[in-house]
Design an enzyme around this catalytic site. Structure first.
Site, PDB file in Angstrom:
ATOM      1  N   CYS A 135       0.862  -1.177   0.000  1.00  0.00           N
ATOM      2  CA  CYS A 135       0.000   0.000   0.000  1.00  0.00           C
ATOM      3  C   CYS A 135       0.897   1.226   0.000  1.00  0.00           C
ATOM      4  O   CYS A 135       1.957   1.212   0.618  1.00  0.00           O
ATOM      5  CB  CYS A 135      -0.884   0.003   1.247  1.00  0.00           C
ATOM      6  SG  CYS A 135      -1.963   1.459   1.336  1.00  0.00           S
ATOM      7  N   CYS A 195      -7.924   2.417  -0.023  1.00  0.00           N
ATOM      8  CA  CYS A 195      -7.877   2.523   1.437  1.00  0.00           C
ATOM      9  C   CYS A 195      -8.197   3.978   1.751  1.00  0.00           C
ATOM     10  O   CYS A 195      -7.419   4.872   1.396  1.00  0.00           O
ATOM     11  CB  CYS A 195      -6.484   2.142   1.946  1.00  0.00           C
ATOM     12  SG  CYS A 195      -6.270   2.444   3.715  1.00  0.00           S
TER      13      CYS A 195
END
Ligand code: SAM
Ligand code: DTB
Ligand code: SF4
Length: 320
Positions: A135, A195
């Site tokens: 991420c 996210c």
């Protein structure tokens, strides 16, 4: 996971008053509803672990009032250039050894540019090769950048809305809410997982927390990962003296996030360092199923790793 309730559980048309009513329920009722949905879509014994690394620290031109890394405040955070790939890979390897499933990398940028972005691409490829989910959170992206990250093997892009649109200008003046939404759209269009969450305890009203969660839920697809951060008050920032939040508001926010986005991982994010084991337990009961795991967040201390291990063991929960 059952699918028979999907059409009623997964909604993108939440109305403001509905979300406020969820928040206003007696906590016992809110928790029951959140728990029921959590169990419909997840194994309630599992917690996802993400480890954070700040790969470029400080000197950020943005003026986010909560942040230790803005160039406009004196917080004692030293500006450091983008880390070398080998150093990042070593940290990712260690995170994996300790049990993390995802490695999240943050950079104090308004947007990534030029050679630094090329290096970021190389970093994604190298970390991905270690067998972890990846991420990144690098600020605003254009459509091409999002696509290049996806092609390099990035799994998730973190880009928080932070608060309601109405409260946003109280917290940040160097960008608009719509800038955030545009980047989120580029990330989604590129086929990356999203996210996206926010921060509570910045002096916002109950309605702002409700509107933040409603905005997230009413995106065309729910973010796969929803970090709920409690403000970490950093000395030197504009929000360092903001009034303390009732800790049960965190529990309520997590429960409402769970109800609005039943298939998303809801992460009990920043702020665990100041929470008792019992408060964190309530957050897990409310439907949190992800945490940041590791010594540090970006520039501040995270909850103790050993204590986290013990807590999960005491609760009979498993990491993945
Ligand atoms: N510069 C990029 C950006 O802002 O999108 C990426 C890094 S930024 C530090 C990532 C997120 O960390 C912010 O959006 C905010 O939600 C969170 N954050 C930063 N400082 C925080 C604090 N003091 N307490 C809680 N969350 C914080
Ligand atoms: C998110 O929602 N929280 C993380 C991550 N995404 C990048 C950041 C928390 C930062 C806490 C303050 C600090 O350590 O500087
Ligand atoms: Fe910069 Fe991100 Fe901090 Fe805002 S939150 S000042 S964009 S590093």
């Amino acid at each position: 996971m059952t699918t028979e309730n999907l059409h009623v559980d997964i909604r993108h048309d939440w109305q403001a008053d509905e979300v406020l009513r969820l928040f206003a329920q007696p906590l016992t009722d809110l928790m029951f509803q959140a728990q029921s949905l959590h169990r419909r879509y997840f194994d309630p014994h599992q917690v996802q672990l993400s480890t954070l690394l700040n790969i470029k620290t400080g000197g950020c031109p943005e003026d986010c009032a909560y942040c230790s890394q803005s160039v406009r405040v004196e917080t004692g955070v030293q500006t450091e250039p983008l880390m070398d790939t080998e150093v990042i890979v070593a940290a990712a390897r260690q995170a994996k050894t300790q049990g993390a499933g995802r490695f999240c990398m943050g950079a104090a940028w308004r947007r990534p540019q030029g050679k630094a972005f090329d290096k970021v691409i190389e970093i994604v490829q190298a970390v991905k090769a270690e067998g972890l989910e990846t991420c990144m959170t690098l600020g605003m992206l254009d459509a091409q950048q999002a696509k290049r990250l996806q092609q390099a093997g990035l799994d998730y892009y973190n880009h928080n809305l932070d608060t309601s649109e109405a409260y946003y200008a109280q917290v940040i003046s160097t960008r608009q809410y719509q800038d955030r939404l545009n980047t989120l759209q580029h990330v989604r269009d590129a086929g990356l997982k999203v996210c996206c969450g926010g921060i509570i305890g910045m002096g916002e009203a109950d309605t702002d927390r409700a509107e933040l969660l409603r905005t997230l839920a009413n995106l065309s697809e729910h973010p796969e990962s929803v970090p709920i951060n409690q403000l970490v008050k950093v000395e030197g920032t504009a929000l360092s003296e903001v009034a303390e939040l009732d800790p049960l508001e965190m529990v309520r926010c997590i429960a409402v996030a769970r109800i609005l986005m039943p298939r998303s991982y809801v992460r009990l994010s920043a702020g665990r360092n100041n929470m008792s084991d019992e408060l964190q337990t309530l957050c897990f009961l409310a439907g949190a199923n992800s945490i940041f795991y590791g010594e540090k967040l970006l520039t501040t201390e995270n909850a103790d790793v050993e204590q986290d291990r013990r807590l999960l063991q005491r609760l009979g929960m498993r990491a993945h």
